[in-house]
Scaffold this motif. Structure first.
Motif, PDB file in Angstrom:
ATOM      1  N   UNK A 100       6.512  -6.992  -6.964  1.00  0.00           N
ATOM      2  CA  UNK A 100       5.672  -8.073  -7.445  1.00  0.00           C
ATOM      3  C   UNK A 100       5.000  -7.624  -8.723  1.00  0.00           C
ATOM      4  N   UNK A 101       4.442  -8.591  -9.474  1.00  0.00           N
ATOM      5  CA  UNK A 101       3.787  -8.234 -10.731  1.00  0.00           C
ATOM      6  C   UNK A 101       2.489  -7.474 -10.488  1.00  0.00           C
ATOM      7  N   UNK A 102       1.677  -8.018  -9.540  1.00  0.00           N
ATOM      8  CA  UNK A 102       0.382  -7.409  -9.283  1.00  0.00           C
ATOM      9  C   UNK A 102       0.433  -6.510  -8.048  1.00  0.00           C
ATOM     10  N   UNK A 103      -0.409  -5.504  -8.057  1.00  0.00           N
ATOM     11  CA  UNK A 103      -0.596  -4.705  -6.864  1.00  0.00           C
ATOM     12  C   UNK A 103      -1.537  -5.418  -5.906  1.00  0.00           C
ATOM     13  N   UNK A 104      -1.689  -4.834  -4.735  1.00  0.00           N
ATOM     14  CA  UNK A 104      -2.599  -5.372  -3.734  1.00  0.00           C
ATOM     15  C   UNK A 104      -3.123  -4.221  -2.902  1.00  0.00           C
ATOM     16  N   UNK A 105      -4.276  -4.419  -2.314  1.00  0.00           N
ATOM     17  CA  UNK A 105      -4.850  -3.390  -1.459  1.00  0.00           C
ATOM     18  C   UNK A 105      -4.330  -3.431  -0.033  1.00  0.00           C
ATOM     19  N   UNK A 106      -3.385  -4.286   0.243  1.00  0.00           N
ATOM     20  CA  UNK A 106      -2.820  -4.431   1.584  1.00  0.00           C
ATOM     21  C   UNK A 106      -1.581  -3.559   1.702  1.00  0.00           C
ATOM     22  N   UNK A 107      -1.667  -2.540   2.521  1.00  0.00           N
ATOM     23  CA  UNK A 107      -0.576  -1.575   2.640  1.00  0.00           C
ATOM     24  C   UNK A 107       0.723  -2.230   3.095  1.00  0.00           C
ATOM     25  N   UNK A 108       0.637  -3.196   3.980  1.00  0.00           N
ATOM     26  CA  UNK A 108       1.844  -3.830   4.522  1.00  0.00           C
ATOM     27  C   UNK A 108       2.620  -4.614   3.472  1.00  0.00           C
ATOM     28  N   UNK A 109       2.009  -4.866   2.329  1.00  0.00           N
ATOM     29  CA  UNK A 109       2.661  -5.641   1.265  1.00  0.00           C
ATOM     30  C   UNK A 109       3.552  -4.777   0.383  1.00  0.00           C
ATOM     31  N   UNK A 110       3.575  -3.484   0.613  1.00  0.00           N
ATOM     32  CA  UNK A 110       4.393  -2.581  -0.197  1.00  0.00           C
ATOM     33  C   UNK A 110       5.731  -2.319   0.472  1.00  0.00           C
ATOM     34  N   UNK A 111       6.747  -2.237  -0.380  1.00  0.00           N
ATOM     35  CA  UNK A 111       8.111  -2.085   0.124  1.00  0.00           C
ATOM     36  C   UNK A 111       8.537  -0.625   0.276  1.00  0.00           C
ATOM     37  N   UNK A 112       7.996   0.244  -0.562  1.00  0.00           N
ATOM     38  CA  UNK A 112       8.438   1.638  -0.591  1.00  0.00           C
ATOM     39  C   UNK A 112       7.235   2.559  -0.642  1.00  0.00           C
ATOM     40  N   UNK A 113       7.384   3.719   0.003  1.00  0.00           N
ATOM     41  CA  UNK A 113       6.297   4.689   0.091  1.00  0.00           C
ATOM     42  C   UNK A 113       6.804   6.088  -0.203  1.00  0.00           C
ATOM     43  N   UNK A 114       5.934   6.876  -0.848  1.00  0.00           N
ATOM     44  CA  UNK A 114       6.192   8.287  -1.014  1.00  0.00           C
ATOM     45  C   UNK A 114       5.767   9.040   0.225  1.00  0.00           C
ATOM     46  N   UNK A 115       5.990  10.348   0.215  1.00  0.00           N
ATOM     47  CA  UNK A 115       5.754  11.156   1.406  1.00  0.00           C
ATOM     48  C   UNK A 115       4.320  11.630   1.546  1.00  0.00           C
ATOM     49  N   UNK A 116       3.520  11.497   0.512  1.00  0.00           N
ATOM     50  CA  UNK A 116       2.127  11.923   0.579  1.00  0.00           C
ATOM     51  C   UNK A 116       1.901  13.315   0.038  1.00  0.00           C
ATOM     52  N   UNK A 117       0.712  13.507  -0.520  1.00  0.00           N
ATOM     53  CA  UNK A 117       0.299  14.809  -1.021  1.00  0.00           C
ATOM     54  C   UNK A 117      -1.144  15.033  -0.594  1.00  0.00           C
ATOM     55  N   UNK A 118      -1.455  16.218  -0.095  1.00  0.00           N
ATOM     56  CA  UNK A 118      -2.755  16.485   0.510  1.00  0.00           C
ATOM     57  C   UNK A 118      -3.778  16.915  -0.535  1.00  0.00           C
ATOM     58  N   UNK A 119      -4.922  16.269  -0.494  1.00  0.00           N
ATOM     59  CA  UNK A 119      -6.064  16.630  -1.332  1.00  0.00           C
ATOM     60  C   UNK A 119      -7.190  17.076  -0.416  1.00  0.00           C
ATOM     61  N   UNK A 120      -7.693  18.272  -0.654  1.00  0.00           N
ATOM     62  CA  UNK A 120      -8.791  18.816   0.144  1.00  0.00           C
ATOM     63  C   UNK A 120      -9.926  19.188  -0.792  1.00  0.00           C
ATOM     64  N   UNK A 121     -11.103  18.616  -0.526  1.00  0.00           N
ATOM     65  CA  UNK A 121     -12.267  18.870  -1.359  1.00  0.00           C
ATOM     66  C   UNK A 121     -13.329  19.544  -0.504  1.00  0.00           C
ATOM     67  N   UNK A 122     -13.743  20.707  -0.923  1.00  0.00           N
ATOM     68  CA  UNK A 122     -14.752  21.443  -0.174  1.00  0.00           C
ATOM     69  C   UNK A 122     -16.108  21.322  -0.848  1.00  0.00           C
ATOM     70  N   UNK A 123     -17.143  21.348  -0.023  1.00  0.00           N
ATOM     71  CA  UNK A 123     -18.497  21.181  -0.560  1.00  0.00           C
ATOM     72  C   UNK A 123     -19.100  22.520  -0.972  1.00  0.00           C
TER      73      UNK A 123
END
Length: 123
Positions: A100-123
């Motif tokens: 689609x032209x615009x993105x959306x904040x609804x995850x179910x509206x996306x057709x393809x996904x990457x595998x993810x990358x972990x971000x860890x922030x320590x205080x």
């Protein structure tokens, strides 16, 4: 279509990271893109979206002014620049694409996904 997220890591609070998402197998410029994240024990949530040409972006309120989504249609790559990170940003970050032209904040509206990358922030 395949998406490959990278760039995650461990940083201290106040630090920065730049995530990348390499896209292949389709016409990159014809997909709206998004970044989502999922913290341990929590539901996946929208972080930012960007339209086909990059002219329209959206952000969840908690990252506005700290994160910037961008895309390079010549390199078939999506980016997420994250500044002033806090422990609340700790999560696995996923990139996603939709025909689609615009993105959306609804995850179910996306057709393809990457595998993810972990971000860890320590205080």
């Amino acid at each position: 279509v395949q998406l490959q997220a990278s760039g995650g890591g461990s940083v201290q609070a106040g630090g920065s990271l730049r995530l990348s998402c390499a896209f292949s197998g389709g016409a990159f410029s014809s997909y709206a893109l998004g970044w989502f994240r999922q913290a341990p024990g929590k539901k996946r949530e929208f972080v930012a979206t960007i339209s086909w040409g990059g002219g329209s972006t959206t952000y969840r309120d908690s990252v506005k002014g700290r994160f910037a989504i961008s895309r390079d249609n010549a390199k078939n790559t999506l980016y997420l620049q994250m500044n002033n990170l806090g422990p609340e940003d700790t999560a696995v970050y996923y990139c996603a694409a939709r025909t689609k032209y615009f993105g959306t904040g609804v995850a179910a509206a996306y057709d393809y996904w990457g595998q993810g990358t972990l971000v860890t922030v320590s205080s």
